[in-house]
Design an enzyme around this catalytic site. Structure first.
Site, PDB file in Angstrom:
ATOM      1  CG  HIS A 243      -1.635  -1.271   1.462  1.00 13.97           C
ATOM      2  ND1 HIS A 243      -2.780  -1.603   0.779  1.00 13.97           N
ATOM      3  CD2 HIS A 243      -1.380  -2.321   2.290  1.00 13.97           C
ATOM      4  CE1 HIS A 243      -3.215  -2.787   1.182  1.00 13.97           C
ATOM      5  NE2 HIS A 243      -2.375  -3.246   2.096  1.00 13.97           N
TER       6      HIS A 243
HETATM    7  O1  RIB Z   1      -3.539  -0.654   5.500  1.00 11.81           O
HETATM    8  C1  RIB Z   1      -2.301  -0.352   4.919  1.00 11.81           C
HETATM    9  C2  RIB Z   1      -1.303   0.068   5.935  1.00 11.81           C
HETATM   10  O2  RIB Z   1      -1.138  -0.968   6.844  1.00 11.81           O
HETATM   11  C3  RIB Z   1       0.052   0.389   5.360  1.00 11.81           C
HETATM   12  O3  RIB Z   1       0.438   1.696   5.708  1.00 11.81           O
HETATM   13  C4  RIB Z   1       0.985  -0.670   5.860  1.00 11.81           C
HETATM   14  O4  RIB Z   1       2.082  -0.171   6.570  1.00 11.81           O
HETATM   15  C5  RIB Z   1       0.101  -1.622   6.637  1.00 11.81           C
HETATM   16  O5  RIB Z   1       0.540  -2.131   7.814  1.00 11.81           O
END
Ligand code: RIB
Ligand code: CA
Length: 322
Positions: A243
């Site tokens: 992400h």
């Molecule tokens: O949901 C996505 C987030 O959660 C990201 O920022 C990543 O670090 C994860 O742990």
């Protein structure tokens, strides 16, 4: 050549955040003026430590300012190890070395100072819970209008959450902060799960990473296996979502993302819905559009940019030794 874009990276490292840092700190299109830590994937103290270890270990050509995470009220309701997706320390027990440090300013102070030093020119890339950004906005009420843009990894429009059924992790960790940032007068882009979930990197990633002899290659080869483990155990998939790195791609290559204006808000209480992002998608929304939301991306091109960027990052390591 175009001028590099000034960015502050706010991170809760986190393997996903570490991957984004490896990419960003060497990218010629980015001038990383500061990296700030926030609790999320791990505790605030651990997040600060991880941030420092990653930045020092990668030793980029230009050392960014660093800002420390502090405890927030939102942390109190959460297990100390945060999400635990990458193990309690956020980096799969990598135990990276870190130099002693005399003094690190609080993250929100660093954010305020850097934005004030370059009004309208800074993009804040928020890759963790929005605690620090909300605090910076509270500390300096003019800040939202002085930030160039805030690009946020988080939320979900038309898909389920990844932490609870309704909520994405970053927003869920500190929904009050997220709501304050959503409502602020800053210019915002949201990169929700709807787009970031579209890319799953498989084990083949290891064949495409820079090799062990490079700093980027060595770090990623050390920490990525724990992410694959976490995704297998938690989500039952043989691959990982990235992400935070995709959010960074949206900063660098907005032309690869399809975005639309929306009116977004955050549920701050709700027994089942705390941290859920709510978008008024009615034809005539009752509130004004307050952000741009990415809803699609050019998948293959984004993957190619990620792999290429990591390899050029490793190629550029030498510059920092000079
Ligand atoms: O949901 C996505 C987030 O959660 C990201 O920022 C990543 O670090 C994860 O742990
Ligand atoms: Ca993160």
């Amino acid at each position: 050549m175009e001028m590099a874009r000034k960015v502050i990276l706010d991170v809760d490292p986190g393997v996903d955040d570490a991957l984004a840092l490896s990419f960003a700190l060497f990218h010629p299109g980015l001038d990383v003026v500061a990296v700030t830590a926030v609790g999320g994937n791990c505790s605030p103290a651990q997040a600060t430590r991880n941030m420092q270890a990653i930045v020092e270990g990668l030793d980029p050509p230009r050392l960014p300012r660093m800002g420390a995470a502090s405890e927030s009220e939102a942390d109190s309701g959460r297990p100390a190890e945060g999400r635990g997706l990458y193990g309690p320390d956020g980096l799969g027990g990598a135990d990276l070395p870190v130099a002693e440090r005399q003094h690190m300013l609080p993250a929100e102070k660093v954010i305020c100072d850097q934005v004030r030093a370059a009004p309208d020119a800074i993009t804040i890339v928020a890759l963790g819970p929005l605690t620090n950004i909300a605090r910076a906005f509270q500390r300096d009420p003019e800040l939202p209008s002085l930030v160039g843009r805030v690009v946020i990894a988080g939320g979900a429009v038309a898909v389920s959450g990844n932490y609870t059924a309704a909520a994405e992790f970053n927003i869920h960790c500190d929904p009050v902060a997220a709501q304050a940032v959503f409502r602020s007068a800053s210019t915002k882009t949201l990169i929700p799960l709807d787009v970031t979930n579209r890319i799953t990197l498989s084990y083949d990633l290891f064949n495409q990473l820079p090799d062990e002899s490079t700093r980027v290659g060595a770090l990623l080869r050390k920490i990525l296996p724990s992410a694959f483990r976490g995704y297998r155990q938690r989500f039952g998939i043989e691959g990982i979502h990235v992400h935070d790195t995709i959010t960074l791609m949206a900063v660098l290559y907005p032309e690869l993302f399809m975005a639309q204006e929306m009116a977004g808000n955050v549920e701050t209480m709700g027994e089942l819905t705390t941290g859920m992002t709510v978008f008024d998608r009615r034809r005539i929304p009752s509130r004004q559009y307050n952000m741009e939301v990415a809803m699609d991306l050019e998948k293959e091109k984004v993957i190619e940019k990620i792999i290429r960027g990591l390899n050029s990052a490793a190629g550029r390591e030498e510059a920092s030794a000079e």
